[in-house]
Design an enzyme around this catalytic site. Structure first.
Site, PDB file in Angstrom:
ATOM      1  N   VAL A 121      44.597 -79.299   6.519  1.00 56.07           N
ATOM      2  CA  VAL A 121      43.242 -78.978   6.479  1.00 56.07           C
ATOM      3  C   VAL A 121      43.322 -77.692   5.660  1.00 56.07           C
ATOM      4  CG1 VAL A 121      41.379 -77.796   7.910  1.00 56.07           C
ATOM      5  CG2 VAL A 121      42.684 -79.672   8.920  1.00 56.07           C
ATOM      6  N   CYS A 122      44.288 -76.676   5.581  1.00 58.32           N
ATOM      7  CA  CYS A 122      44.218 -75.451   4.751  1.00 58.32           C
ATOM      8  C   CYS A 122      44.311 -76.004   3.289  1.00 58.32           C
ATOM      9  CB  CYS A 122      45.521 -74.592   5.011  1.00 58.32           C
ATOM     10  SG  CYS A 122      45.365 -73.922   6.661  1.00 58.32           S
ATOM     11  N   THR A 123      44.945 -77.240   3.053  1.00 56.98           N
ATOM     12  CA  THR A 123      45.178 -77.606   1.612  1.00 56.98           C
ATOM     13  C   THR A 123      43.924 -78.142   1.109  1.00 56.98           C
ATOM     14  OG1 THR A 123      47.542 -78.420   2.141  1.00 56.98           O
ATOM     15  CG2 THR A 123      46.461 -79.485   0.189  1.00 56.98           C
ATOM     16  N   MET A 147      41.767 -74.829   0.321  1.00 56.54           N
ATOM     17  CA  MET A 147      42.097 -73.830  -0.523  1.00 56.54           C
ATOM     18  C   MET A 147      41.440 -74.651  -1.886  1.00 56.54           C
ATOM     19  SD  MET A 147      43.745 -71.183  -0.351  1.00 56.54           S
ATOM     20  CE  MET A 147      44.348 -70.323   0.757  1.00 56.54           C
TER      21      MET A 147
END
Ligand code: BEZ
EC number: 1.11.1.26
Length: 209
Positions: free
Chosen positions: A44-46, A49
């Site tokens: 999810v963070c990828t 970002m």
């Protein structure tokens, strides 16, 4: 007591992917979109970002500097950014705080022990050029943020500041705005010569450019 809207965003000095920063010096004169992530090399963070990097022109057009954070090292962040660039077809061009010892995450209350005792949840702080916190949002680890909403609230805050207005539900840039109840009818006539529509004495719409 947590950080609240209207508080001065606390200062800190820390290593980032773009070198050491003093937050207040780095942010000076800009709006800031400060957002935390649970961990590097997570799916999810990828995507978040990558989305932030893809929206670089949109943030710049609003005078906003993005600043990411996760509780990993600069080296880990840099390796992960290679993956973000590759998988999200973008180039990350904003710093990411390396908060290995959770100093900033704790200062900004980004660690919510019921969710995780070690990783930050998905916090958002929109900070204005006077370094005041203007908006906070907190998402759980498993839910990626809505970047259209992040840009929309920045537009709403900037429109409100510029024209002394509020914005209605689901407002989008260019839509009708609301004259705050604190503005008397007499003041409203002077302040909004373009005219306004009074639905109720406390519900008045006008347009701004
Ligand atoms: C993610 O970024 O994909 C993620 C991180 C922590 C928990 C769940 C998802």
């Amino acid at each position: 007591m947590g950080l609240r809207i209207g508080d001065t965003a606390p200062n800190f000095e820390i290593d980032t992917t773009e070198g050491k920063i003093n937050f207040h010096d780095w942010a000076k004169g800009s709006w800031v979109f400060f957002f935390s992530h649970p961990a590097d090399y997570t799916p999810v963070c990828t995507t978040e970002m990558g989305r932030t990097a893809q929206l670089a022109e949109q943030f710049a057009a609003r005078g906003v500097k993005p600043l990411g954070l996760s509780t990993d090292t600069v080296e880990e962040h840099k390796g992960w950014m290679n993956d973000v660039n590759e998988t999200q077809n973008t180039t990350v061009g904003f710093p990411i705080v390396a908060d290995k010892d959770k100093k900033v995450a704790e200062l900004y209350e980004m660690i919510h022990p019921g969710e995780s005792t070690t990783a930050a949840v998905r916090s958002v702080f929109i900070i204005d050029p006077n370094q005041k916190i203007r908006l906070t949002m907190t998402y759980p680890m498993s839910v990626g943020r809505n970047f259209a909403e992040i840009l929309r609230v920045i537009d709403a805050l900037q429109t409100g500041d510029k024209h002394g207005v509020a914005t209605p539900a689901d407002w989008e840039l260019g839509g009708d705005v609301i004259i705050p109840p604190s503005v008397s009818m007499e003041e409203a006539e002077k302040k909004f010569p373009q005219g306004f529509k009074t639905v109720k004495p406390y519900l008045r719409y006008t347009t701004v450019k």
